[in-house]
Design a protein around this motif. Sequence first.
Motif, PDB file in Angstrom:
ATOM      1  N   GLY A  79     -10.468  -0.255  -4.137  1.00 10.03           N
ATOM      2  CA  GLY A  79     -10.198   0.573  -2.784  1.00 10.03           C
ATOM      3  C   GLY A  79      -9.147   1.649  -3.231  1.00 10.03           C
ATOM      4  O   GLY A  79      -8.773   1.645  -4.590  1.00 10.03           O
ATOM      5  N   GLU A  80      -8.952   2.374  -2.296  1.00 13.88           N
ATOM      6  CA  GLU A  80      -9.047   2.058  -0.834  1.00 13.88           C
ATOM      7  C   GLU A  80     -10.541   2.696  -0.495  1.00 13.88           C
ATOM      8  O   GLU A  80     -10.932   3.792  -0.987  1.00 13.88           O
ATOM      9  N   HIS A 127     -11.408   7.152  -1.590  1.00 11.09           N
ATOM     10  CA  HIS A 127     -11.096   6.931  -0.147  1.00 11.09           C
ATOM     11  C   HIS A 127     -12.688   7.437   0.574  1.00 11.09           C
ATOM     12  O   HIS A 127     -13.105   8.454   0.285  1.00 11.09           O
ATOM     13  N   HIS A 173      -9.976   0.773   4.516  1.00  9.60           N
ATOM     14  CA  HIS A 173      -9.555   1.833   5.564  1.00  9.60           C
ATOM     15  C   HIS A 173     -10.567   2.019   6.510  1.00  9.60           C
ATOM     16  O   HIS A 173     -11.755   2.166   6.144  1.00  9.60           O
ATOM     17  N   VAL A 232      -9.449  -3.160  -0.284  1.00  4.12           N
ATOM     18  CA  VAL A 232      -8.378  -2.522   0.090  1.00  4.12           C
ATOM     19  C   VAL A 232      -9.037  -1.500   1.379  1.00  4.12           C
ATOM     20  O   VAL A 232      -9.850  -0.439   1.067  1.00  4.12           O
ATOM     21  N   HIS A 237      -6.218  -2.134   5.731  1.00  2.00           N
ATOM     22  CA  HIS A 237      -4.687  -1.628   5.521  1.00  2.00           C
ATOM     23  C   HIS A 237      -4.285  -0.712   6.697  1.00  2.00           C
ATOM     24  O   HIS A 237      -5.302  -0.304   7.448  1.00  2.00           O
ATOM     25  N   THR A 242      -4.728  -0.137  -7.755  1.00  2.00           N
ATOM     26  CA  THR A 242      -6.381  -0.310  -7.447  1.00  2.00           C
ATOM     27  C   THR A 242      -7.064   0.715  -8.029  1.00  2.00           C
ATOM     28  O   THR A 242      -6.491   1.968  -8.719  1.00  2.00           O
ATOM     29  N   ASP A 289       2.367   2.904   3.373  1.00  2.00           N
ATOM     30  CA  ASP A 289       1.121   4.079   3.093  1.00  2.00           C
ATOM     31  C   ASP A 289       1.872   5.317   2.892  1.00  2.00           C
ATOM     32  O   ASP A 289       1.488   6.425   3.367  1.00  2.00           O
ATOM     33  N   HIS A 322       0.900  -1.168   0.120  1.00  2.00           N
ATOM     34  CA  HIS A 322      -0.055  -0.006   0.120  1.00  2.00           C
ATOM     35  C   HIS A 322       0.819   1.159  -0.186  1.00  2.00           C
ATOM     36  O   HIS A 322       1.529   1.573   1.071  1.00  2.00           O
ATOM     37  N   ILE A 358      -2.334   2.814  -4.689  1.00  2.00           N
ATOM     38  CA  ILE A 358      -3.714   2.557  -4.199  1.00  2.00           C
ATOM     39  C   ILE A 358      -4.108   4.113  -4.781  1.00  2.00           C
ATOM     40  O   ILE A 358      -3.511   5.045  -4.315  1.00  2.00           O
ATOM     41  N   THR A 398      -7.240   6.899  -4.526  1.00  2.00           N
ATOM     42  CA  THR A 398      -7.980   7.417  -3.628  1.00  2.00           C
ATOM     43  C   THR A 398      -9.129   8.171  -4.096  1.00  2.00           C
ATOM     44  O   THR A 398      -9.994   8.597  -3.356  1.00  2.00           O
TER      45      THR A 398
END
Length: 268
Positions: free
Chosen positions: A90-91, A63, A131, A129, A161, A59, A211, A6, A36, A38
């Motif tokens: 995701g995320e 978010h 959050h 994924v 994650h 991905t 991250d 991630h 990732i 968002t």
Amino acid sequence: MFTDSHCHLNFPELREQLPEVLQAMAQAQVTRALCICTTLEEFDDVHALARDHAHLWATVGVHPDNEGVREPTLQDLLDGASRPKVVGIGETGLDYYRLGDRTVAEVEWQRERFRTHIRAGRQTDLPLVIHTRSASEDTLAILREEGGFSSPGVSSRGVFHCFTETAEVARAALDLDFSISFSGILTFRNAADLREVAKMVPLDRLLIETDSPYLAPVPFRGKTNTPALVPLVAQQVAELKGVGVEEVARTTAANFERLFSRVVQQNT
């Protein structure tokens, strides 16, 4: 050797120095990273990173804490998931940490957005994924409602994650067949409780991540994080599990391949 499950290489802090970031990854034996998404607005940039670099993957998703952005429809997510090298949805999830003066009821849009992502995950058979921040009860409840865990056919799977929740939440996620991913937070001095959670999570259900550009592990805390620092997370996991860092690298890489199975399918 190591897999960063991630990261956000499209964010300006890393994108502006991408050649150096990728070189540092190679030197640190970080052989793969998952970029990732968002927002839908950034998806083309995230996908381009994966398309242009053999060891990067992507991905598609929005978010839960992003407001004022294009709201994803199920078709948006299905279309993104159909592109080569997109391996997850995701995320997504829920984030009640910054509600301000709003009530939980007033962010129903977050829950509907989450449901849309879960449905996309089921329809594409891609992992989610997740959050979750200050919202674990609702996150788990919606996964149980929408995930199809007691239904025939495809059901939800994925990873929680940057895990910072309790052991009880970790057990509930594991019971739903989700994996748990730990970030550099695991190395922070004030993260003793989280280290106890990491001890509890079976190694064959565990991923590691940065991250990045956030949450750089000790001794780089407060600086810009990059995938090259994920071995420090692996080292902390190894110490907690009483195994060698090579075993953590090997097992978490295998876990990543099993969960994000398109990585293997599109490499063959």
